[in-house]
Design an enzyme around this catalytic site. Structure first.
Site, mmCIF file in Angstrom:
data_model
loop_
_atom_site.group_PDB
_atom_site.id
_atom_site.type_symbol
_atom_site.label_atom_id
_atom_site.label_comp_id
_atom_site.label_asym_id
_atom_site.label_seq_id
_atom_site.Cartn_x
_atom_site.Cartn_y
_atom_site.Cartn_z
ATOM 1 N N ILE A 94 0.866 -1.191 0.000
ATOM 2 C CA ILE A 94 0.000 0.000 0.000
ATOM 3 C C ILE A 94 0.901 1.239 0.000
ATOM 4 C CG2 ILE A 94 -1.758 1.281 1.270
ATOM 5 C CD1 ILE A 94 -2.697 -1.502 2.380
ATOM 6 N N HIS A 111 -7.367 -4.355 -9.991
ATOM 7 C CA HIS A 111 -7.838 -5.024 -8.780
ATOM 8 C C HIS A 111 -8.786 -6.154 -9.185
ATOM 9 C CE1 HIS A 111 -8.988 -5.394 -4.553
ATOM 10 N NE2 HIS A 111 -10.240 -5.465 -4.952
ATOM 11 N N GLU A 144 -5.237 8.111 -1.939
ATOM 12 C CA GLU A 144 -4.789 7.786 -0.581
ATOM 13 C C GLU A 144 -5.624 6.668 0.052
ATOM 14 O OE1 GLU A 144 -3.330 11.107 -1.952
ATOM 15 O OE2 GLU A 144 -5.149 11.708 -0.882
ATOM 16 N N ASP A 147 -7.916 1.104 -2.795
ATOM 17 C CA ASP A 147 -8.883 0.568 -3.789
ATOM 18 C C ASP A 147 -10.128 1.434 -3.916
ATOM 19 O OD1 ASP A 147 -8.110 -2.809 -2.696
ATOM 20 O OD2 ASP A 147 -7.128 -1.537 -4.204
#
Ligand code: GRF
Length: 191
Positions: A94, A111, A144, A147
């Protein structure tokens, strides 16, 4: 070659097999490609995708360090190579809000779910457990919030009764290999 100068310069972050990197590269070699892959960065030294980058002589770096060092070094590389778009492909880390803020270029990610459903990990098992009729994959902008960036494109398939997380992962990965290069190519055209 002159036309190469008009192609957008892409960096790909990987952590593992790099099957999405391979499909991005394959597409980049076609006449209709608006992009070229200049740089690959992996946060894992053992990432199989690095075998591919050495085969194809794609400039690649391994930065298997803590997040802060990884991000500082990556930022320098992205600036030095004048990268236009950063593409996360099977990248299992991340990125920090600071990194995203400092990096002034678009970041996209692939994703394996139909976002906004099933953010995070184990998406296939969660879709099956939730008796979903469909699943699929999403290309989205990275912000930020994990997903949660704007969806750019999606591909979906029916979940069959006999499907397991494994069989679904296999089918959806094939969709990813089509969706990611096509979507990146479209973005490169618009920008
Ligand atoms: C796959 O699970 C894919 O769904 C997700 O990242 C994982 C590995 O991808 N995007 P890759 O083979 O390393 O591209």
């Amino acid at each position: 070659m002159v036309e190469l100068n008009f192609k957008k310069k892409i960096c790909v972050f990987i952590s593992g097999n790099g099957s999405n990197l391979k499909s991005l590269y394959k597409f980049s070699q076609s006449k209709k490609s608006n992009y070229k892959i200049l740089l690959v960065v992996s946060n894992k030294a053992k990432a199989k995708g690095l075998l591919f980058t050495s085969q194809k002589k794609i400039k690649s770096f391994v930065i298997e360090k803590d997040k802060e060092i990884f991000e500082t070094k990556s930022l320098k590389l992205l600036k030095k190579e004048k990268i236009d778009i950063l593409c996360l492909a099977g990248f299992m880390r991340i990125l920090s809000p600071t990194f995203i803020k400092k990096l002034k270029i678009p970041i996209i990610n692939i994703h394996p779910s139909l976002l906004p459903k099933f953010k995070g990990l184990n998406t296939h098992q969660r879709a099956i457990d939730n008796n979903e009729k469909y699943s699929g994959c999403t290309v989205h902008y990275v912000t930020e919030k994990l997903d949660s960036g704007k969806t750019i494109s999606q591909k979906k398939i029916r979940i069959l009764k006999k499907d397991t997380a494994k069989s679904l992962a296999k089918k959806i990965l094939k969709l990813e290999h089509k969706l990611l290069p096509e979507t990146l190519n479209k973005i490169c055209k618009i920008n």
